[in-house]
Write a protein that holds these residues in place. Structure first.
Motif, PDB file in Angstrom:
ATOM      1  N   ILE A 277       0.692  -1.160   0.298  1.00  0.00           N
ATOM      2  CA  ILE A 277      -0.370   0.097  -0.297  1.00  0.00           C
ATOM      3  C   ILE A 277       1.087   1.086  -0.023  1.00  0.00           C
ATOM      4  N   ASP A 278       0.371   2.199  -0.896  1.00  0.00           N
ATOM      5  CA  ASP A 278       1.129   3.680  -1.163  1.00  0.00           C
ATOM      6  C   ASP A 278       0.664   4.327   0.257  1.00  0.00           C
ATOM      7  N   ILE A 279       1.417   4.090   1.206  1.00  0.00           N
ATOM      8  CA  ILE A 279       0.593   5.037   1.970  1.00  0.00           C
ATOM      9  C   ILE A 279       1.666   7.079   2.275  1.00  0.00           C
ATOM     10  N   VAL A 280       0.559   7.918   2.224  1.00  0.00           N
ATOM     11  CA  VAL A 280       1.026   8.928   2.567  1.00  0.00           C
ATOM     12  C   VAL A 280       1.099  10.355   3.406  1.00  0.00           C
ATOM     13  N   TYR A 281       0.112   9.744   4.626  1.00  0.00           N
ATOM     14  CA  TYR A 281       0.046   9.384   5.253  1.00  0.00           C
ATOM     15  C   TYR A 281      -0.584   8.922   6.300  1.00  0.00           C
ATOM     16  N   GLU A 282      -0.513   9.049   8.155  1.00  0.00           N
ATOM     17  CA  GLU A 282      -1.288   8.208   8.190  1.00  0.00           C
ATOM     18  C   GLU A 282      -0.733   8.900   9.812  1.00  0.00           C
ATOM     19  N   ASP A 283      -1.948   8.361  11.038  1.00  0.00           N
ATOM     20  CA  ASP A 283      -2.312   8.831  12.329  1.00  0.00           C
ATOM     21  C   ASP A 283      -2.736   7.468  12.694  1.00  0.00           C
ATOM     22  N   ASP A 284      -3.346   7.625  14.456  1.00  0.00           N
ATOM     23  CA  ASP A 284      -3.928   7.158  15.031  1.00  0.00           C
ATOM     24  C   ASP A 284      -5.512   6.796  14.418  1.00  0.00           C
ATOM     25  N   ASP A 285      -5.424   7.534  13.426  1.00  0.00           N
ATOM     26  CA  ASP A 285      -7.003   7.283  13.351  1.00  0.00           C
ATOM     27  C   ASP A 285      -7.686   7.681  11.665  1.00  0.00           C
TER      28      ASP A 285
END
Length: 322
Positions: free
Chosen positions: A83-91
């Motif tokens: 998966i190409d993840i651009v941004y991630e946080d807890d939600d």
């Protein structure tokens, strides 16, 4: 186990169809057998009234409501798909979807989807509706999507989407040299004969697409588009409606369009471009827990960039256009 609450407005074209058929069309994330059981269990309302008869005939203007307990995403197997993840946080997770990746399992696509990948990389997503998927992109459309990592975030993002508070902008290459931008404000519904296609229909749901010209070529145009609504295939349908279908669109397109005297490189690019030239370039939303406005950009994929280069070089090679 979780409680899922969903609603859908029927169109006049649904008149005469059975309730179970309409549910299957409106809530296609769930199997027909599961939807039928929910009807029998009293989990479905038609215009606010519980209906427990799957064969109940619809008038075509009702509001369907579904509220039921859903088990974890069992039946769908976790798969080790990148998966190409651009941004991630807890939600939330912001994903840059590549071409060819189906978002959610369906008929003919039970594996190899984004949902299967989410279940592998985020096992806790099994308790979130659709593994956190809030909205979709077509298989061959690239670009940004938001995924919720918990039920609270999913619920809030769905509310934003329904309230049209999520900003979604796209870039596309269409057939024809357009003079300027504009707006297509035409309702969209299911195609009368092609069940996998949509069409502009007066009995459909309202749909509004804004577009502006980024760059003009001899027989093509690079566009920036902004959605007010999120109907299935909306941009593709609206652009086809105004006779400027997207390059490579196999379902709605007008076929190969080669400018007179096109360079060999452009001819090769256009002939080999077999997916709709559409990319979700910008996504903006209020963070579901903090309320902060956030936005992301995704650069054009290599195939679109290469096509633009070929179009630009072809245009520059013809002095009469320049």
């Amino acid at each position: 186990m979780q409680v899922v609450s969903m609603s859908a407005e029927l169109e006049l074209e649904h008149a005469g169809m059975r309730l179970d058929q309409c549910l299957a069309e409106c809530f296609d994330d769930f199997s027909r057998s599961r939807l039928k059981n929910w009807i029998l269990e009293g989990n479905v309302k038609v215009d606010g009234e519980v209906v427990t008869t799957p064969r109940h005939k619809m008038k075509g203007i009702e509001v369907l409501e579904l509220e039921a307990q859903v088990e974890d995403e069992v039946g769908y197997q976790p798969e080790d798909i990148a998966i190409d993840i651009v941004y991630e946080d807890d939600d939330i997770i912001i994903v840059n979807k590549p071409v060819g990746l189906v978002v959610h399992p369906g008929a003919g696509n039970q594996s190899g989807t984004l949902l299967n990948a989410l279940l592998f990389h985020y096992p806790d997503s099994a308790v979130v509706p659709r593994a956190g998927i809030v909205h979709r992109l077509d298989k061959d459309t690239t670009g940004l999507m938001v995924v919720a990592k918990n039920i609270a975030a999913h619920t809030q993002l769905v509310t934003q989407l329904q309230a049209r508070e999520i900003s979604r902008e796209y870039e596309a290459i269409c057939i024809g040299s357009m003079v300027g931008g504009g707006t297509v404000d035409k309702p969209i519904g299911r195609h009368s004969t092609k069940r996998t296609a949509m069409a502009v229909k007066e009995t459909g749901k309202e749909a509004t697409t804004h577009y502006r010209v980024i760059e003009r070529f001899r027989e093509h145009t690079h566009l920036r588009l902004k959605l007010e609504t999120g109907r299935t295939h909306q941009i593709r349908v609206h652009m086809d409606y105004i006779k400027h279908s997207l390059v490579g669109d196999q379902l709605y397109g007008m076929g190969l369009k080669l400018p007179k005297g096109a360079t060999e490189e452009l001819v090769n690019h256009l002939r080999s471009f077999r997916r709709q030239a559409l990319h979700a370039v910008q996504l903006g939303l209020f963070h579901p827990l903090t309320g902060e406005w956030m936005s992301w950009q995704a650069p054009l994929p290599e195939d679109l960039k290469a096509l633009l280069v070929a179009l630009r070089e072809d245009t520059e090679a013809h002095d009469e256009f320049a």
